[in-house]
Design an enzyme around this catalytic site. Structure first.
Site, mmCIF file in Angstrom:
data_model
loop_
_atom_site.group_PDB
_atom_site.id
_atom_site.type_symbol
_atom_site.label_atom_id
_atom_site.label_comp_id
_atom_site.label_asym_id
_atom_site.label_seq_id
_atom_site.Cartn_x
_atom_site.Cartn_y
_atom_site.Cartn_z
ATOM 1 N N GLU A 227 22.138 6.546 38.378
ATOM 2 C CA GLU A 227 23.609 6.556 38.331
ATOM 3 C C GLU A 227 24.159 6.264 39.734
ATOM 4 O O GLU A 227 23.709 6.861 40.706
ATOM 5 C CB GLU A 227 24.092 7.935 37.862
ATOM 6 N N SER B 55 26.275 16.422 37.440
ATOM 7 C CA SER B 55 25.171 15.454 37.469
ATOM 8 C C SER B 55 23.982 15.969 36.650
ATOM 9 O O SER B 55 23.859 17.168 36.392
ATOM 10 C CB SER B 55 24.759 15.195 38.912
ATOM 11 N N GLU C 11 33.856 22.575 44.551
ATOM 12 C CA GLU C 11 34.370 22.980 45.861
ATOM 13 C C GLU C 11 35.128 21.840 46.545
ATOM 14 O O GLU C 11 35.865 22.057 47.497
ATOM 15 C CB GLU C 11 33.217 23.479 46.751
ATOM 16 N N LYS D 66 34.416 28.055 37.717
ATOM 17 C CA LYS D 66 33.916 27.699 39.065
ATOM 18 C C LYS D 66 34.180 26.204 39.223
ATOM 19 O O LYS D 66 33.389 25.372 38.794
ATOM 20 C CB LYS D 66 32.420 28.016 39.162
ATOM 21 N N PHE E 48 33.817 17.126 40.500
ATOM 22 C CA PHE E 48 34.993 16.765 41.299
ATOM 23 C C PHE E 48 35.838 15.660 40.669
ATOM 24 O O PHE E 48 36.990 15.463 41.037
ATOM 25 C CB PHE E 48 34.555 16.304 42.704
ATOM 26 N N CYS F 114 32.262 9.630 34.288
ATOM 27 C CA CYS F 114 30.987 9.703 33.570
ATOM 28 C C CYS F 114 30.947 8.664 32.455
ATOM 29 O O CYS F 114 29.892 8.397 31.905
ATOM 30 C CB CYS F 114 30.770 11.093 33.003
HETATM 31 P P1 NAD Z 1 27.532 17.856 40.783
HETATM 32 O O1 NAD Z 1 26.443 18.016 39.811
HETATM 33 O O2 NAD Z 1 27.191 17.612 42.210
HETATM 34 O O3 NAD Z 1 28.464 19.184 40.788
HETATM 35 C C1 NAD Z 1 28.931 19.744 39.586
HETATM 36 C C2 NAD Z 1 29.092 21.251 39.795
HETATM 37 O O4 NAD Z 1 27.815 21.812 40.084
HETATM 38 C C3 NAD Z 1 30.000 21.592 40.961
HETATM 39 O O5 NAD Z 1 30.823 22.665 40.573
HETATM 40 C C4 NAD Z 1 29.042 21.948 42.074
HETATM 41 O O6 NAD Z 1 29.556 22.934 42.959
HETATM 42 C C5 NAD Z 1 27.829 22.487 41.355
HETATM 43 N N1 NAD Z 1 26.561 22.158 42.036
HETATM 44 C C6 NAD Z 1 26.304 21.076 42.828
HETATM 45 N N2 NAD Z 1 25.017 21.101 43.241
HETATM 46 C C7 NAD Z 1 24.454 22.197 42.695
HETATM 47 C C8 NAD Z 1 23.138 22.766 42.750
HETATM 48 N N3 NAD Z 1 22.160 22.202 43.451
HETATM 49 N N4 NAD Z 1 22.912 23.906 42.068
HETATM 50 C C9 NAD Z 1 23.900 24.497 41.344
HETATM 51 N N5 NAD Z 1 25.155 24.004 41.273
HETATM 52 C C10 NAD Z 1 25.434 22.880 41.933
HETATM 53 O O7 NAD Z 1 28.503 16.735 40.215
HETATM 54 P P2 NAD Z 1 29.750 16.057 40.933
HETATM 55 O O8 NAD Z 1 29.258 15.200 42.053
HETATM 56 O O9 NAD Z 1 30.797 17.088 41.233
HETATM 57 O O10 NAD Z 1 30.308 15.163 39.731
HETATM 58 C C11 NAD Z 1 29.784 13.905 39.418
HETATM 59 C C12 NAD Z 1 28.750 13.990 38.315
HETATM 60 O O11 NAD Z 1 29.293 14.600 37.167
HETATM 61 C C13 NAD Z 1 28.285 12.607 37.858
HETATM 62 O O12 NAD Z 1 26.899 12.640 37.663
HETATM 63 C C14 NAD Z 1 29.013 12.412 36.542
HETATM 64 O O13 NAD Z 1 28.393 11.509 35.663
HETATM 65 C C15 NAD Z 1 29.013 13.799 36.018
HETATM 66 N N6 NAD Z 1 30.034 13.985 34.996
HETATM 67 C C16 NAD Z 1 29.607 14.086 33.711
HETATM 68 C C17 NAD Z 1 30.532 14.223 32.686
HETATM 69 C C18 NAD Z 1 30.075 14.300 31.258
HETATM 70 O O14 NAD Z 1 30.870 14.614 30.389
HETATM 71 N N7 NAD Z 1 28.831 14.008 30.950
HETATM 72 C C19 NAD Z 1 31.902 14.304 32.992
HETATM 73 C C20 NAD Z 1 32.297 14.223 34.325
HETATM 74 C C21 NAD Z 1 31.342 14.070 35.327
#
Ligand code: NAD
Length: 493
Positions: A384, A230, A180, A177, A153, A285
Site C-alpha cells: 500500500e 493499517s 494522535e 482513541k 488519521f 483506504c
Molecule cells: P495506523 O495503523 O498507523 O494507525 C491507526 C491507529 O493505530 C492510530 O490510532 C494509531 O495511533 C494506532 N497505532 C499506530 N501504530 C500502532 C502500533 N504499532 N501498535 C498499536 N497501535 C498503533 O494507520 P494510519 O496511518 O493512521 O491510517 C492509514 C491506514 O489506515 C492505511 O493503511 C489505510 O488503508 C487504513 N484505513 C483503512 C480503512 C478501512 O476501512 N479499511 C479506513 C481508513 C484507513
C-alpha cells in the site's frame, strides 16, 4: 512535563481534563508544516480512568429507552449540521485535505448519525408465537458494555463516527482513541455530543499511540474493540483483543484496482480515476492505486491522465480555496511515499509523472504521480502506498485482468469501467474483494451498508456501519415463554 493548555489537547474521561504525561505528539497543519497542537500520549492509567467513568455510566444509559437515546442522536445531528462548516475547516487544518473533501468527511459521518437516529426500529427483535406447543419464542438485542474505538488519521470525522453513534445508540458506553495526528476534530465531535445532552461518562476520549491501544485491547473492563488503520496494526489489535476475550472488528489497509475496458465511456471514466487516485492526496483506504488499462485502451488512457494531472492545482488547502489536491499528513509519510516512487523506478517501472518535484516549498507535499509498466513482482503492486501515486498495468483481456487483481493480497475495493453488462457481471462475480464499483470510482458504502473489506483488509466477522454495526454492538437473547392458560386446562389445573 509542564502543560500548555492553549495547545495541549484534553482527554474526556467522564469530564474534560489534561492528563499528566511525559510525552506529547506534535499535530501539524500539513499544508504549512506549522505545529498547531500537542497530543498527550497517555497510557494504562488514563485508559483505566476512562473505563471507570464509562462503567459508572453504563447501567443507567443501557436502561434508558431506545427512543430517548435516539433523541440525543437527533439533537446531535442538528448540532453537527449547524457546525458543519466549522468542523470541515478543522479537518482541513489538521489533516490537509481540501475544504470540499473535508465537507465530504463530515457529511459521511453525519449519515451514520442519521442511521443511529432510527435505533429504536433497528433494535427490534423477532418473535414467533407458538414456536412449539404452548411456547412463544422471541429475540432481544442488548448492549455489550464498554466499547473501544481506535481510528486512523485520514478521516478525522467520518471514521470515529462509523463507530460511536451506533455503539452509543445501542445503549453502550464508548472510549475513543483517535489518531494522535488528528485529535482536534474528534475532541470537537465529543464536545457537541455532550452539548446534545449525552450523560457524563457515556462517551470518553483517551489520546495516545501503541501504549493506549494495547491497554484498550487488554483491559478486562472493555467488551469490544473496533479498529480502523493499517493492516499490520489491524492484525496486532485483532490478535491481542481476541486473546483477551473481546469482540473485535479490525479494518486494515488496501490496494484498490481501477479496471478500464476499451468500451468504457472516456470522459466520466477519466474524472472518476482522477478522483479515486488523487482525491484526499491518495490517503483513502478506497483510493484507486492500481490502474489496469485492458487491451487497446492503455496508451490513450495514460495520455489523457497526463493531461489531467498537469492541470491539477496542488497547493496549501488552508490558504488557497482553489487548491484541488493538498499535502500528505506529515514528513514521515512524505518521505515514505517518495521512497516508494524511487524504488518503483529502480525495479524497472516507468515514471510518467514524478511527484517528488514540482510541489510547494512548505508543508508535506507529494505531487500526483503516474507510474507505468508496473508488474506484479514490484513493490508498487504488493505494498500500500497511501499517497497520490497511481501504478499502471496493461492486461490483454478481462480474464487476465481479473487473475491479476485476485493476486493482490488486500480485498477492500475494486472498480470496473465498462459499457458492457456482461463485462460488469463477470467482474462482480469473479473478483475476490468486498466492495465493488461498476462505473463508480470510489465504491465506499454509505452508512446504510457495511464497510465490507475482505482478505488482508479486514480481520473479524461483523463490519462497521449498517445492520452489521448494530449486530456488532449488541448481543442477542432468545426467550422461550410458556404463559398459556390452555396448558393449565389440558393439565387439569
Ligand atoms: P495506523 O495503523 O498507523 O494507525 C491507526 C491507529 O493505530 C492510530 O490510532 C494509531 O495511533 C494506532 N497505532 C499506530 N501504530 C500502532 C502500533 N504499532 N501498535 C498499536 N497501535 C498503533 O494507520 P494510519 O496511518 O493512521 O491510517 C492509514 C491506514 O489506515 C492505511 O493503511 C489505510 O488503508 C487504513 N484505513 C483503512 C480503512 C478501512 O476501512 N479499511 C479506513 C481508513 C484507513
Amino acid at each position: 512535563m509542564t502543560i500548555d493548555t492553549d495547545t495541549a489537547v484534553p482527554i474526556l474521561s467522564g469530564n474534560w481534563s489534561h492528563p499528566q504525561v511525559e510525552q506529547y505528539h506534535d499535530v501539524f497543519n500539513p499544508s504549512t508544516g506549522e505545529v498547531i497542537a500537542q497530543t498527550p500520549m497517555c497510557g494504562m492509567r488514563e485508559v483505566d480512568g476512562a473505563v471507570q467513568a464509562a462503567s459508572k455510566a453504563f447501567a443507567d444509559w443501557a436502561r434508558t429507552p431506545a427512543p430517548r437515546r435516539a433523541e440525543v442522536m437527533f439533537r446531535y445531528r442538528a448540532l453537527l449540521n449547524s457546525h458543519f462548516e466549522e468542523l470541515a475547516a478543522l479537518v482541513t487544518r489538521e489533516n490537509g485535505k481540501t475544504l470540499d473533501e473535508s465537507r465530504g468527511d463530515v457529511r459521511r459521518g453525519i449519515e451514520v448519525v442519521d442511521f443511529a437516529c432510527g435505533i429504536a426500529q433497528l433494535l427490534k427483535g423477532e418473535n414467533l408465537p407458538q414456536v412449539a406447543n404452548f411456547i412463544d419464542g422471541a429475540t432481544t438485542r442488548e448492549p455489550l458494555g464498554v466499547c473501544a474505538g481506535i481510528t486512523p488519521f485520514n478521516f478525522p470525522a467520518m471514521v470515529p463516527m462509523w463507530m460511536f453513534p451506533v455503539a452509543i445508540a445501542c445503549g453502550n458506553v464508548f472510549i475513543l482513541k483517535p489518531s494522535e495526528k488528528v485529535p482536534l476534530t474528534p475532541v470537537r465531535l465529543g464536545e457537541l455530543l455532550l452539548e446534545a445532552g449525552l450523560p457524563e461518562g457515556v462517551f470518553n476520549i483517551v489520546h495516545g499511540g501503541r501504549e493506549v491501544v494495547d491497554a484498550l485491547c487488554s483491559h478486562p473492563g472493555i467488551a469490544s474493540v473496533s479498529f480502523v488503520g493499517s493492516t499490520n496494526v489491524a492484525r496486532h489489535v485483532y490478535t491481542l483483543a481476541c486473546a483477551n476475550g473481546k469482540r473485535v472488528q479490525a479494518a486494515g489497509g488496501a490496494k484498490n484496482v481501477l479496471l478500464v475496458m476499451p468500451n468504457a465511456e472516456p470522459e466520466p471514466t477519466l474524472n472518476a480515476i482522477m478522483g479515486a487516485a488523487y482525491g484526499n492526496a491518495g490517503q483513502r483506504c478506497m483510493a484507486g492505486s492500481l490502474l489496469m488499462g485492458v487491451g487497446s485502451i492503455g496508451d490513450e488512457l495514460r495520455d489523457r491522465l497526463v493531461a489531467a494531472i498537469d492541470k491539477l492545482a496542488v497547493d496549501d488547502t488552508s490558504a488557497n480555496p482553489r487548491a484541488e489536491m493538498g499535502p500528505v499528513i506529515d514528513g514521515t509519510s512524505q518521505r515514505r511515499i517518495q521512497g516508494m516512487i524511487a524504488r518503483g523506478a529502480e525495479e524497472g517501472a516507468t515514471l510518467v509523472r514524478d511527484g517528488r518535484s514540482g510541489t510547494p516549498a512548505h508543508g508535506f507535499f507529494v505531487a500526483p504521480t503516474l507510474i507505468d509498466d508496473v508488474t506484479p513482482e514490484m513493490s508498487l503492486y504488493t505494498t500500500e502506498v497511501f499517497g497520490p501515486v497511481l501504478s499502471m498495468l496493461r492486461p490483454d483481456n478481462l480474464d487476465e485482468a481479473i487473475a491479476l487483481l485476485n493476486r493482490v493480497p488486500y480485498g477492500n475495493g475494486a472498480t470496473i469501467f465498462t459499457s458492457s453488462g456482461a463485462n460488469a457481471r463477470q467482474f462482480v462475480r469473479e473478483i475476490q474483494c468486498g466492495m465493488i464499483g461498476v462505473n463508480v470510482g470510489v465504491p465506499a458504502p454509505m452508512a446504510l451498508f457495511p464497510f465490507s473489506g475482505w482478505n488482508q483488509s479486514f480481520f473479524g466477522d461483523l463490519h462497521v456501519q449498517g445492520m452489521e454495526g448494530v449486530q456488532f454492538y449488541t448481543r442477542q437473547k432468545v426467550v422461550l415463554s410458556r404463559w398459556d392458560n390452555t396448558y393449565k386446562r389440558t393439565q387439569g389445573w
